[in-house]
Design a protein around this motif. Sequence first.
Motif, short mmCIF file in Angstrom:
data_model
loop_
_atom_site.label_atom_id
_atom_site.label_comp_id
_atom_site.label_asym_id
_atom_site.label_seq_id
_atom_site.Cartn_x
_atom_site.Cartn_y
_atom_site.Cartn_z
N LYS A 133 0.80 -1.23 0.00
CA LYS A 133 0.00 0.00 0.00
C LYS A 133 0.84 1.28 0.00
O LYS A 133 0.37 2.33 -0.46
N PHE A 134 2.07 1.20 0.53
CA PHE A 134 2.93 2.38 0.65
C PHE A 134 4.34 2.08 0.14
O PHE A 134 4.86 0.98 0.36
N THR A 135 4.96 3.08 -0.47
CA THR A 135 6.34 2.93 -0.95
C THR A 135 7.33 3.11 0.19
O THR A 135 8.33 2.40 0.28
N HIS A 136 7.05 4.07 1.07
CA HIS A 136 7.92 4.34 2.22
C HIS A 136 7.09 4.24 3.50
O HIS A 136 6.03 4.86 3.61
N VAL A 137 7.59 3.48 4.47
CA VAL A 137 6.93 3.33 5.76
C VAL A 137 7.91 3.81 6.83
O VAL A 137 9.01 3.28 6.96
N VAL A 138 7.51 4.84 7.59
CA VAL A 138 8.37 5.44 8.61
C VAL A 138 7.79 5.15 9.99
O VAL A 138 6.70 5.61 10.32
N LEU A 139 8.51 4.37 10.78
CA LEU A 139 8.08 4.04 12.14
C LEU A 139 8.86 4.90 13.12
O LEU A 139 10.08 4.77 13.26
N VAL A 140 8.17 5.79 13.82
CA VAL A 140 8.79 6.68 14.80
C VAL A 140 8.35 6.22 16.19
O VAL A 140 7.16 6.10 16.48
N HIS A 141 9.34 5.96 17.06
CA HIS A 141 9.04 5.51 18.42
C HIS A 141 9.73 6.46 19.39
O HIS A 141 10.95 6.49 19.48
N CYS A 142 8.92 7.26 20.09
CA CYS A 142 9.46 8.27 21.01
C CYS A 142 9.33 7.78 22.45
O CYS A 142 8.23 7.43 22.91
N VAL A 143 10.46 7.76 23.17
CA VAL A 143 10.50 7.31 24.56
C VAL A 143 11.37 8.28 25.36
O VAL A 143 12.06 9.13 24.79
N ARG A 144 11.36 8.12 26.68
CA ARG A 144 12.17 9.01 27.52
C ARG A 144 13.63 8.58 27.55
O ARG A 144 14.52 9.42 27.46
N GLU A 145 13.86 7.28 27.71
CA GLU A 145 15.23 6.78 27.86
C GLU A 145 15.47 5.65 26.86
O GLU A 145 14.55 4.93 26.46
N GLN A 146 16.72 5.46 26.50
CA GLN A 146 17.07 4.47 25.49
C GLN A 146 16.63 3.05 25.90
O GLN A 146 16.24 2.25 25.06
N GLN A 147 16.64 2.77 27.20
CA GLN A 147 16.26 1.44 27.67
C GLN A 147 14.77 1.13 27.40
O GLN A 147 14.33 -0.01 27.49
N ASP A 148 13.99 2.16 27.06
CA ASP A 148 12.57 1.97 26.77
C ASP A 148 12.30 1.62 25.31
O ASP A 148 11.14 1.44 24.92
N LEU A 149 13.35 1.53 24.50
CA LEU A 149 13.19 1.16 23.08
C LEU A 149 13.14 -0.36 22.97
O LEU A 149 14.12 -1.03 22.64
N SER A 150 11.99 -0.92 23.25
CA SER A 150 11.81 -2.37 23.21
C SER A 150 11.61 -2.85 21.77
O SER A 150 11.49 -2.06 20.84
N TYR A 151 11.60 -4.16 21.60
CA TYR A 151 11.33 -4.82 20.32
C TYR A 151 12.37 -4.51 19.24
O TYR A 151 12.07 -4.48 18.05
#
Length: 246
Positions: A133-151
Amino acid sequence: MANWLSAKVTQVKWWNDKLFSLVVHADIAPFTAGQYTKLALEVDGERVARAYSFVNPPSSDDLEFYLIKVDDGALSEALANLQPGDEVRIAEQSTGFFTLDEVPSSEQVYMLSTGTAIGPFLSILQQPHIWQKFTHVVLVHCVREQQDLSYQALVKQLQQQYPQLHYVPVVTRENVDGMLSERIPRLIKSGRLFDHVQLSASPDVAQFMICGNPEMVKDTSACLQELGYTRNRRRTPGQITVEQYW
């Protein structure tokens, strides 16, 4: 009234001391990626239920939910204490309109999330439909600390599988090399987000799906509307599709 089923806990994955994923097995009705269901437990003699989005794609046998343990949270503390083999109640039917069926096709789609609200996006990204459906898919994940960047492992796997996926981690309370550090509305208003992924966005080529805390959803929607984007509705398709995450 919800029809409740029993779900057996198969795994509890702790990402840090607050964030965890709950994996269960239950024979629920089919759902669409991006939807949510309800989980419930008996707490002090009362059934307490809350809505949670699926992290897993509909094709998976595992039902996975990404949660934060809230101190004195009526349900989250009880869910955090579950162990494999325990049981939790789950609504048989899922619901919600934060799905790709509700988003017009476009060249670009920006998936903007905070905290545990990355969950429904991960479900959607594991479906083949989005890549057609899309040519470009941009996933933005905003968290407070780097340790919260799961997955991180799942995101890397998706990037290897689908080169059109742009992953943008944003950490607001630490300076991390190579990562953006401002709130999502400011990154959009300044154009830094688009510069970062080397794309040029405009209403005729971009869609925005926003999922997260109410303040982020409100501020990001307002920022986009100032730039000429409109809310997406069935009768009047636009470019902004939102989901309040609590």
